[in-house]
Design an enzyme around this catalytic site. Structure first.
Site, PDB file in Angstrom:
ATOM      1  N   CYS A   6      60.889  28.557 -42.403  1.00 52.60           N
ATOM      2  CA  CYS A   6      59.894  29.387 -43.103  1.00 52.60           C
ATOM      3  C   CYS A   6      60.495  30.738 -43.489  1.00 52.60           C
ATOM      4  O   CYS A   6      60.224  31.260 -44.570  1.00 52.60           O
ATOM      5  CB  CYS A   6      58.661  29.612 -42.228  1.00 52.60           C
ATOM      6  SG  CYS A   6      57.807  28.094 -41.796  1.00 52.60           S
TER       7      CYS A   6
HETATM    8  C1  BEZ Z   1      60.613  26.219 -39.386  1.00 53.48           C
HETATM    9  O1  BEZ Z   1      60.132  26.915 -40.251  1.00 53.48           O
HETATM   10  O2  BEZ Z   1      61.800  26.279 -39.091  1.00 53.48           O
HETATM   11  C2  BEZ Z   1      59.761  25.209 -38.663  1.00 53.48           C
HETATM   12  C3  BEZ Z   1      58.415  25.444 -38.490  1.00 53.48           C
HETATM   13  C4  BEZ Z   1      57.661  24.523 -37.796  1.00 53.48           C
HETATM   14  C5  BEZ Z   1      58.257  23.375 -37.296  1.00 53.48           C
HETATM   15  C6  BEZ Z   1      59.599  23.139 -37.520  1.00 53.48           C
HETATM   16  C7  BEZ Z   1      60.362  24.058 -38.192  1.00 53.48           C
END
Ligand code: BEZ
Length: 210
Positions: free
Chosen positions: A45
């Site tokens: 994210c």
């Molecule tokens: C991420 O943004 O890295 C992420 C968010 C939730 C679950 C897995 C990865």
């Protein structure tokens, strides 16, 4: 039922990093992108939000507003913004909605309980000036999206909204396009006086108009 192409995008009011938003008023008469991400302070994210900030001038050029959303609160958004700027080199420059009560996530079907029953998946909704949904995509939490692809689709949507054309596989702005099959050759002569190439009666290739 899940939101579908051609549906009027549901209105909502929500808190964001740029103040309260009434979605329909915020959209005005223009194009918009609403996208969700699973959680603040997560790696994928962080890269996505930095990328959208980097591409903001490209969305602006196309007259498209962008808003992100997660079920985190404004405090988390504000604290995380510093990490995005520090690690991605681009500061948040678009509103990030704080959907702590999941009102918007539920309205838009952004939580897929069999994937994760509390976090939003990576949804994208592109909305046209008529407030109708033009594109929906859903990615899993583990895969960061390609926002250049979303710009590419917007280029196609904006072109095909104005001209009687469709865009072929892997098309990019400036490349040849296809005359829609519903346009007769006689009508096409008026719209495309420079002519076109007929590969099949239903496959007519023409220079990108406009
Ligand atoms: C991420 O943004 O890295 C992420 C968010 C939730 C679950 C897995 C990865």
């Amino acid at each position: 039922m899940a939101l579908q192409l051609g549906d009027i995008t549901p209105n909502f009011q929500a808190d964001s990093t740029e103040g309260k938003i009434d979605f329909h008023s915020w959209l005005g008469n223009g194009w918009g992108v609403l996208f969700s991400h699973p959680k603040d302070f997560t790696p994928v994210c962080t890269t996505e939000l930095g990328e959208v900030a980097r591409l903001k001038p490209e969305f602006d050029k196309r007259g498209v507003k962008v808003a992100g959303l997660s079920v985190d609160g404004l405090k988390e958004h504000a604290a995380w913004a510093g990490d995005i700027k520090e690690t991605q080199g681009h500061a948040l420059n678009f509103p990030l909605i704080a959907d702590t009560d999941r009102k918007v996530s539920d309205l838009y079907g952004m939580i897929h309980p069999n994937a994760n029953d509390t976090l939003t998946v990576r949804s994208v909704f592109v909305v046209g000036p008529d407030k109708k949904i033009k594109l929906t995509i859903t990615y899993p939490a583990s895969t960061g999206r390609n926002f250049e692809e979303i710009l590419r689709v917007i280029d196609s949507l904006q072109l095909t909204a104005k001209h009687s054309v469709a865009t072929p596989v892997n098309w990019k702005h400036g490349q040849d396009v296809i005359i829609v099959p519903s346009l007769s050759d006689d009508a096409a002569k008026e719209k495309f006086p420079g002519g076109w190439k007929t590969l099949k009666p239903y496959l007519r290739v023409v220079k990108q108009p406009g």
